[in-house]
Design a protein around this motif. Structure first.
Motif, PDB file in Angstrom:
ATOM      1  N   ARG A 113       0.821  -1.212   0.000  1.00  0.00           N
ATOM      2  CA  ARG A 113       0.000   0.000   0.000  1.00  0.00           C
ATOM      3  C   ARG A 113       0.849   1.253   0.000  1.00  0.00           C
ATOM      4  NH1 ARG A 113      -2.944  -2.528   4.812  1.00  0.00           N
ATOM      5  NH2 ARG A 113      -4.721  -3.562   3.860  1.00  0.00           N
ATOM      6  N   ASN A 114       2.140   1.097   0.258  1.00  0.00           N
ATOM      7  CA  ASN A 114       3.049   2.222   0.404  1.00  0.00           C
ATOM      8  C   ASN A 114       2.582   3.179   1.493  1.00  0.00           C
ATOM      9  OD1 ASN A 114       5.463   3.369  -0.263  1.00  0.00           O
ATOM     10  ND2 ASN A 114       4.654   4.604  -1.929  1.00  0.00           N
ATOM     11  N   MET A 115       2.290   2.618   2.654  1.00  0.00           N
ATOM     12  CA  MET A 115       1.944   3.445   3.815  1.00  0.00           C
ATOM     13  C   MET A 115       3.157   4.294   4.168  1.00  0.00           C
ATOM     14  SD  MET A 115      -1.099   2.984   4.800  1.00  0.00           S
ATOM     15  CE  MET A 115      -0.810   4.168   6.069  1.00  0.00           C
ATOM     16  N   ASP A 116       2.915   5.502   4.590  1.00  0.00           N
ATOM     17  CA  ASP A 116       4.024   6.411   4.891  1.00  0.00           C
ATOM     18  C   ASP A 116       4.597   6.093   6.274  1.00  0.00           C
ATOM     19  OD1 ASP A 116       5.816   8.404   4.844  1.00  0.00           O
ATOM     20  OD2 ASP A 116       4.392  10.043   4.977  1.00  0.00           O
ATOM     21  N   LEU A 117       5.329   4.992   6.368  1.00  0.00           N
ATOM     22  CA  LEU A 117       5.926   4.581   7.632  1.00  0.00           C
ATOM     23  C   LEU A 117       7.431   4.435   7.432  1.00  0.00           C
ATOM     24  CD1 LEU A 117       3.634   1.536   8.556  1.00  0.00           C
ATOM     25  CD2 LEU A 117       3.332   3.875   9.301  1.00  0.00           C
TER      26      LEU A 117
END
Lengths: 89, 289
Positions: free
Chosen positions: B118-122
């Motif tokens: 998902r390409n979470m901004d983590l």
């Protein structure tokens, strides 16, 4: 090598090493990886029974802070020596 | 001694000093990674109120307890889903997941894949010590083939995960691998990862002295650092397919992936505004100050 040609009046920064002896667990990382061999392991024990390092030749320290960064116990840190202190010795 | 007691390490304001000394063994490298992380926080001028640290269970899972920021110690393997929720509920936060290989890739492997997809901004800092160290040195998803572990007394015959390859295949935006000895490069990678708008993974290989090194008779922390020193080779942008770690074999380190992909919130905003038009209110207040 004539250092004056290359560095002019620039002097190497000097550092002062502070060791919180009772927090040390004697892993020896700082002693092994100090690029200037400033530190050595002492024969004395700290409160936990480990051998903490001690500052063997502080004049060699150039304030690279590698010991501060590699210490897993947050037990060692370096402060920059002001130039006046360096002149005084 | 009085003089020493008064002096304070400059990163002490980032640590919960009432819990120090920490539980990590002499020769363990997790403390070094924590120092690198604290250095990265000092160097990048991010407001400390805007950072949250999430850890799972394990030796590295203790980091959340020692760092004096908003931090949470989650259940085993669920650090990434918790961090995902944190990020989506408050998109202003920079969320850092600081956990071990067993937590992120063993128990929580599926969560990792989906957060990267998902390409979470983590920013995920994965401390890899090659086994489940806190519970007694069992075989983990990252234990190299032929290494001995408490559940593999005749050596491990499984193929381990290559963490950067997995992260690359799943779609992470930033992938780097270092060892605990590459202090400043770890610091720089963490800074880059926190600045990256997307999923970033920094794998840090650290010595496990009490279990991995003892069972394999590899000596103490200094011997393992010497192995990293001798056998690690910096290859930025290397093909992630070539990054397998064999038992005491060569370690290829460096920054492998640094690419731009829309992160989860951006992709959602873009898609929903296309479908719903003006009815859709953009989510996330990052640029609306």
């Amino acid at each position: 090598m004539n250092q004056k040609i290359y560095f002019g009046e620039l002097k190497a920064t000097k550092g002062e090493i502070h060791i919180i002896r009772d927090r040390c667990k004697g892993c020896g990382f700082c002693v092994e990886y100090c690029p200037k061999d400033v530190l050595a392991l002492s024969d004395e024990f700290n409160i936990k029974g480990y051998h903490p390092p001690f500052v063997e030749n502080e004049d060699n320290c150039v304030y690279c802070q590698l010991c501060e960064n590699i210490c897993p116990e947050f037990a060692i840190f370096v402060t920059k020596k002001e130039e006046e202190d360096v002149e005084k010795g | 001694m009085n003089d020493e007691a008064r002096q304070k390490n400059p990163i002490e304001h980032l640590l919960r000093m009432d819990r120090i000394p920490h539980i990590w063994c002499p020769g363990c490298g997790i403390g070094t990674v924590v120092t690198s992380f604290a250095e990265a926080l000092r160097k990048s001028n991010i407001e400390l109120d805007k950072i949250a640290v999430v850890s799972g269970i394990g030796c590295t899972g203790r980091v959340a307890g020692y760092i004096k920021l908003d931090s949470f110690h989650t259940t085993h393997g669920r650090a990434i889903p918790f961090a995902t929720g944190l990020k989506l509920a408050n998109p202003e936060l920079k969320v850092v997941v600081f956990s071990g290989d067993g937590d992120i890739f063993g128990i929580g492997g599926n969560h990792f894949i989906h957060a990267a997809r998902r390409n979470m901004d983590l920013t995920v800092i994965c401390v890899n010590n090659f086994n489940y160290a806190m519970t007694g040195g069992q075989v983990a998803a990252t234990t190299p083939t032929d290494a001995n572990a408490s559940t593999a007394p005749y050596g491990n015959f499984e193929q381990p995960f290559s963490i950067p390859y997995l992260a690359d295949a799943a779609g992470a935006s930033y992938v780097a691998r270092w060892t605990a000895l590459h202090l400043r490069r770890v610091t720089k990678s963490i800074q880059e990862g926190m600045d990256k708008n997307g999923f970033s993974l920094i794998e840090v290989i650290t010595p496990c002295v009490t279990l991995y090194a003892r069972r394999n008779r590899l000596g103490d922390g200094l011997n393992l650092l010497k192995y990293y020193y001798d056998k690690s080779e910096i290859k930025h942008g290397a093909d992630t397919r070539d990054l397998d770690i064999s038992y005491q074999g060569k370690l290829i380190v460096g920054k492998f992936i640094d690419r731009e992909r829309p992160n989860f919130i951006d992709a959602m905003n873009q898609h929903m505004s296309t479908v719903l038009g003006d009815d859709y209110e953009l989510y996330g207040r990052i640029n609306n100050d």
